[in-house]
Design a protein around this motif. Structure first.
Motif, PDB file in Angstrom:
ATOM      1  N   TRP A 105      52.164  26.552  -3.166  1.00 51.04           N
ATOM      2  CA  TRP A 105      53.173  27.535  -2.762  1.00 51.04           C
ATOM      3  C   TRP A 105      53.960  28.054  -3.963  1.00 51.04           C
ATOM      4  CZ3 TRP A 105      53.426  30.089   1.583  1.00 51.04           C
ATOM      5  CH2 TRP A 105      54.582  30.823   1.881  1.00 51.04           C
ATOM      6  N   ARG A 125      49.028  32.741  -5.236  1.00 50.04           N
ATOM      7  CA  ARG A 125      49.194  34.178  -4.985  1.00 50.04           C
ATOM      8  C   ARG A 125      49.136  34.422  -3.481  1.00 50.04           C
ATOM      9  NH1 ARG A 125      44.407  35.876  -3.386  1.00 50.04           N
ATOM     10  NH2 ARG A 125      42.509  34.827  -4.133  1.00 50.04           N
ATOM     11  N   PRO A 126      49.928  35.361  -2.962  1.00 42.97           N
ATOM     12  CA  PRO A 126      49.886  35.668  -1.532  1.00 42.97           C
ATOM     13  C   PRO A 126      48.535  36.246  -1.131  1.00 42.97           C
ATOM     14  CG  PRO A 126      51.882  36.521  -2.549  1.00 42.97           C
ATOM     15  CD  PRO A 126      50.978  36.110  -3.666  1.00 42.97           C
ATOM     16  N   ALA A 127      48.105  35.897   0.078  1.00 44.45           N
ATOM     17  CA  ALA A 127      46.854  36.436   0.621  1.00 44.45           C
ATOM     18  C   ALA A 127      47.117  36.880   2.053  1.00 44.45           C
ATOM     19  CB  ALA A 127      45.747  35.380   0.571  1.00 44.45           C
ATOM     20  N   PRO A 128      46.796  38.139   2.385  1.00 43.71           N
ATOM     21  CA  PRO A 128      47.044  38.629   3.748  1.00 43.71           C
ATOM     22  C   PRO A 128      46.243  37.839   4.787  1.00 43.71           C
ATOM     23  CG  PRO A 128      46.540  40.427   2.236  1.00 43.71           C
ATOM     24  CD  PRO A 128      46.205  39.166   1.514  1.00 43.71           C
ATOM     25  N   TYR A 160      41.727  34.967   5.752  1.00 46.55           N
ATOM     26  CA  TYR A 160      42.563  35.802   4.875  1.00 46.55           C
ATOM     27  C   TYR A 160      41.658  36.646   3.976  1.00 46.55           C
ATOM     28  CZ  TYR A 160      41.369  32.178   1.481  1.00 46.55           C
ATOM     29  OH  TYR A 160      40.681  31.308   0.670  1.00 46.55           O
ATOM     30  N   VAL A 220      52.612  33.172   6.496  1.00 44.83           N
ATOM     31  CA  VAL A 220      52.320  33.662   5.147  1.00 44.83           C
ATOM     32  C   VAL A 220      51.423  32.632   4.474  1.00 44.83           C
ATOM     33  CG1 VAL A 220      53.277  34.279   2.899  1.00 44.83           C
ATOM     34  CG2 VAL A 220      54.523  34.873   4.994  1.00 44.83           C
ATOM     35  N   LEU A 221      50.391  33.115   3.793  1.00 48.25           N
ATOM     36  CA  LEU A 221      49.438  32.223   3.139  1.00 48.25           C
ATOM     37  C   LEU A 221      49.430  32.474   1.635  1.00 48.25           C
ATOM     38  CD1 LEU A 221      47.180  30.126   4.034  1.00 48.25           C
ATOM     39  CD2 LEU A 221      45.570  31.974   3.520  1.00 48.25           C
ATOM     40  N   LYS A 222      49.349  31.391   0.871  1.00 52.55           N
ATOM     41  CA  LYS A 222      49.181  31.499  -0.577  1.00 52.55           C
ATOM     42  C   LYS A 222      47.954  30.701  -0.984  1.00 52.55           C
ATOM     43  CE  LYS A 222      53.886  32.505  -2.111  1.00 52.55           C
ATOM     44  NZ  LYS A 222      54.969  32.138  -3.059  1.00 52.55           N
ATOM     45  N   VAL A 234      44.831  26.154  -0.199  1.00 50.64           N
ATOM     46  CA  VAL A 234      45.749  27.138   0.359  1.00 50.64           C
ATOM     47  C   VAL A 234      46.970  26.424   0.922  1.00 50.64           C
ATOM     48  CG1 VAL A 234      43.867  28.726   0.916  1.00 50.64           C
ATOM     49  CG2 VAL A 234      44.642  27.070   2.633  1.00 50.64           C
ATOM     50  N   SER A 242      52.787  28.987   5.197  1.00 48.69           N
ATOM     51  CA  SER A 242      54.253  28.964   5.212  1.00 48.69           C
ATOM     52  C   SER A 242      54.795  28.049   6.307  1.00 48.69           C
ATOM     53  CB  SER A 242      54.804  30.382   5.378  1.00 48.69           C
ATOM     54  OG  SER A 242      54.331  30.973   6.595  1.00 48.69           O
TER      55      SER A 242
END
Length: 284
Positions: free
Chosen positions: A59, A63-66, A92, A119-121, A130, A133
């Motif tokens: 976290w 990096r954020p991933a949709p 994602y 939210v995923l990172k 991964v 959130s």
């Protein structure tokens, strides 16, 4: 038979000691049970512990991933505590535009909050690592859940294993006392039923040691017969050899390491039929 005669009737020769079938099965069952429960505690730690350590790192540096899709569920098991077992398959979109799916797991409590949009990172150095959130926000609760689950099972394993250790320690004490038997009068100080790690009648008694000092000891007499629906106080337990009509004076063997009661079954002492016959009027 008077107490003096009863004490005189016990053999003064070295007496062999042999564990009975029930004692062996009980000790083996306790040992296996403790091992199984401890294995379950380690399984919990191995399954859910790494995620607790990995998620904050991912976290922080990921990096954020949709998130494109999510499947799975959180199943609540209402036992002693309302644990929630979560397994979610999160899909994602990666940096190359492709859709990937990773499975994330967590152990929480029933009040786990999933109201906010997920939210995923993703860890740039390991695309399979991964952090979700929902699970990151629930880190404190997850730590508590894991400690309670694993710690509770470890404690239960210690209790069960303690029962097996107590049986082994008692057998060793009997063996030490039987090498040079010194029968003594044991006067009952108190008696109660105990339920952990298994039902037993605990007898607390006093006796006079070889040096003339008054000492106390306690011993658990195990269940011989009990069934569901019948109160434990009405079950059949091992019985000690009585030296008085009132049942407040018992026959025991004493030594420098302590004292143990002589039971009417005479286990784990190995006596001859003639020796048992001389003691049997007392043992009834």
């Amino acid at each position: 038979m008077s107490p003096v005669t009863a004490l005189d009737a016990f053999p003064r020769r070295p007496v062999a000691v042999r564990a009975g079938r029930r004692a062996i099965l009980t000790a083996a069952g306790s040992g296996l049970g403790a091992t199984a429960v401890l294995a379950a505690a380690l399984w919990f730690a191995a399954l859910y512990g790494p995620g607790l350590l990995r998620d904050p790192q991912v976290w922080r540096h990921g990096r954020p991933a949709p998130v494109t899709a999510m499947a799975g569920s959180c199943t609540v098991k209402l036992s002693l505590l309302p644990f929630s077992w979560c397994t979610l398959d999160v899909s994602y979109r990666g940096v190359d535009g492709r859709v990937a799916t990773q499975s994330v797991t967590a152990l929480t409590f029933v009040d786990f909050d999933r109201s906010a949009p997920p939210v995923l990172k993703v860890d740039p150095g390991d695309e399979e690592a991964v952090a979700l959130s929902w699970f990151v926000d629930a880190l404190p609760v997850r730590w508590v859940a894991l400690v309670v689950a694993s710690g509770g099972l470890a404690f239960l394993a210690a209790v069960i294993g303690g029962g097996a250790w107590a049986l082994l320690s008692e057998f060793r004490l009997y063996r030490t006392l039987a090498r040079d038997p010194k029968p003594v009068e044991a006067r009952v100080v108190g008696m109660r039923l105990v339920s952990s790690p298994g039902w037993a009648r605990e007898v607390r008694f006093s006796y006079r040691a070889a040096d003339g000092s008054e000492r106390t000891a306690k011993q658990r007499l195990r269940v011989l017969k009990g069934k569901r629906g019948v109160a434990p106080e009405h079950w059949t337990y091992e019985e000690p050899v009585l030296l008085s009509q009132g049942g407040d004076v018992l026959l025991a063997l004493a030594g420098t390491r302590g004292a143990r009661l002589v039971k009417t079954s005479f286990e784990p002492l190995v006596l001859t039929d003639a020796e048992k016959q001389r003691l049997r009027p007392v043992a009834k």
